[in-house]
Enzyme design. Structure first.
Site, short mmCIF file in Angstrom:
data_model
loop_
_atom_site.label_atom_id
_atom_site.label_comp_id
_atom_site.label_asym_id
_atom_site.label_seq_id
_atom_site.Cartn_x
_atom_site.Cartn_y
_atom_site.Cartn_z
N LYS A 182 0.84 -1.20 0.00
CA LYS A 182 0.00 0.00 0.00
C LYS A 182 0.88 1.26 0.00
O LYS A 182 2.07 1.20 0.30
CB LYS A 182 -0.96 -0.03 1.20
CG LYS A 182 -1.87 -1.27 1.22
CD LYS A 182 -2.99 -1.20 0.19
CE LYS A 182 -3.55 -2.54 -0.23
NZ LYS A 182 -4.39 -3.24 0.71
C1 LIG Z 1 -5.44 -4.43 1.02
C2 LIG Z 1 -6.93 -4.26 1.01
C3 LIG Z 1 -7.73 -4.64 2.10
C4 LIG Z 1 -7.20 -5.45 3.23
O1 LIG Z 1 -6.18 -4.82 3.90
P1 LIG Z 1 -5.33 -5.63 5.01
O2 LIG Z 1 -4.60 -4.54 5.73
O3 LIG Z 1 -4.42 -6.56 4.27
O4 LIG Z 1 -6.30 -6.35 5.88
C5 LIG Z 1 -9.07 -4.34 2.07
N1 LIG Z 1 -9.63 -3.70 1.03
C6 LIG Z 1 -8.90 -3.35 -0.05
C7 LIG Z 1 -9.58 -2.65 -1.18
C8 LIG Z 1 -7.53 -3.64 -0.10
O5 LIG Z 1 -6.82 -3.36 -1.19
#
Ligand SMILES: *Cc1c(COP(=O)(O)O)cnc(C)c1O
Length: 396
Positions: A182
């Site tokens: 991210k």
């Molecule tokens: C990465 C992601 C999540 C989950 O995030 P985590 O921190 O891995 O639990 C949820 N929604 C979207 C759209 C994502 O890209």
């Protein structure tokens, strides 16, 4: 052969190890003073009354839904074009995920789609800010009854906005992910902001088993204090060891956005005269540019991935639509229940995209797409498979 172009390369370096070393020298390895100060930094960034760090978007969403008392008998509207976590958290709590289709231009939930899916059981809607653009949260708030909660899935959109509004302005809560790929990352982690101090206080409990005091509070002033449990919670707090990676990234995230935007603009310019479908920019939006996705006719998507891999371009898929995956199909969902999300999910490819990407790396990707993928699309249009006509027509 030259090295493959990676799908993603993080920007953290040895300099980021110093704040972690400082935590190792302190009393608190888990959630303590570093997490507190990062929470204040995030609240400040979003001019929100408060923020809570969590150990993933997923656990944060569970804590938020628990704090809203959402469970069996409740329905929660979730767009089918998202990562599975958005739907899974609803299902895990025994509530019913109502998967809905998305706008064919932006691939996101719209107020009209959400309003059409409302029932007497609807307790919440989780719009997803896909790829870095923001869904219309203000419009959603206006279209939904006041007792239907809005929780923004802002996993892709820390630094984006829409009509000047950042995440968290028009919703009950916005949840971010700090997962490895991210825009802001600590490996695994996330954060929740809310304009509702009562809800934040409840999430502070559901984030830590339902305990009324966190570890740092239990020992405040060197005197032990009892905690109590009034509600049921999950274990979602973020340790200081990981939180220590965040302050530097948050402080520079807005300055780093132009690099992402420039990479995205370079891809868009290179593909402008070609046959690819790209997500439509939201007017009035600041795109956080988390991912760069393209769409090809579904019958040639997997061949396109193989062809790119064969010339050393690493790609991924964000996302095959939730309702087309086996778990959801086994519960009765059919691909054509939500045709826009299904078609995008069957044709999309995420290209290598990260701030430290070089021009040479990006040129290799562009060249590979034009040489390997364009001919596959042309061939598919000349000789469509019998069941492929519809998706090819819509891809034009
Ligand atoms: C990465 C992601 C999540 C989950 O995030 P985590 O921190 O891995 O639990 C949820 N929604 C979207 C759209 C994502 O890209």
């Amino acid at each position: 052969m030259t090295d493959p172009v990676p799908f993603y390369r993080h920007d953290l370096s040895a300099a980021d190890a110093a704040p972690i070393a400082a935590v190792l020298d302190s009393l608190f390895l888990t959630t303590g003073p570093v997490a507190r100060s990062v929470e204040a930094q995030i609240a400040d960034f979003f001019t929100a009354p408060g923020a809570l760090l969590v150990n993933s978007w997923t656990n944060g969403a569970l804590a938020a839904l628990l704090a809203l008392d959402i469970g069996p008998g409740d329905a929660v509207i979730v767009p089918a074009m998202t990562f599975i976590a958005t739907a899974n958290v609803v299902k895990l709590l025994g509530a019913t995920p109502v998967l809905v289709d998305v706008d064919p231009g932006t691939l996101m939930l719209t107020p009209e789609i959400a309003a059409a899916a409302l029932t007497a059981n609807t307790r919440a809607v989780i719009p997803v800010h896909l790829y870095g653009q923001m869904a219309d949260v203000k419009g959603l708030r206006a279209a939904l009854p006041p007792d239907v909660a809005i929780i923004e899935d802002a996993a892709h959109c820390f630094e984006g906005s829409r009509d000047g509004d950042a995440p968290g302005i028009h919703s009950d809560a916005a949840i971010f992910s700090f997962y490895a790929t991210k825009n802001v990352t600590c490996g695994e982690g996330g954060a929740i902001i809310s304009r509702n101090p009562d809800l934040l206080a409840r999430i502070a409990e559901t984030r830590t088993h339902g305990m009324s005091k966190t570890a740092i509070d239990r020992f405040a002033g060197n005197a032990y204090r009892h905690w109590d449990q009034a509600v049921l919670g999950v274990k979602a707090n973020l340790p200081d060891l990981l939180a220590a990676l965040l302050p530097g990234q948050i402080a520079t995230i807005r300055d780093r956005l132009p690099r992402r935007a420039a990479r995205a603009a370079r891809y868009r310019a290179a593909f402008a005269d070609g046959p690819l479908r790209l997500p439509q920019p939201v007017p009035g939006g600041v795109d956080a540019h988390h991912l760069f996705t393209i769409h090809v006719p579904p019958p040639v998507r997997d061949a396109a991935i193989d062809a790119l891999n064969a010339v050393g371009i690493q790609v991924t898929v964000n996302y095959r639509a939730v309702h087309t995956l086996s778990y959801w199909q086994a519960q009765g969902w059919r691909a054509d229940d939500l045709p826009v999300a299904a078609d995008w999910g069957d044709g999309t490819i995420s290209l290598p995209f990260f701030p430290s990407m070089t021009d040479a790396e990006q040129d290799r990707v562009i060249d590979a797409v034009r040489r390997q993928v364009y001919p596959l699309i042309d061939a598919a249009r000349c000789h469509p498979a019998p069941n492929a006509q519809l998706s090819i027509a819509s891809a034009r």
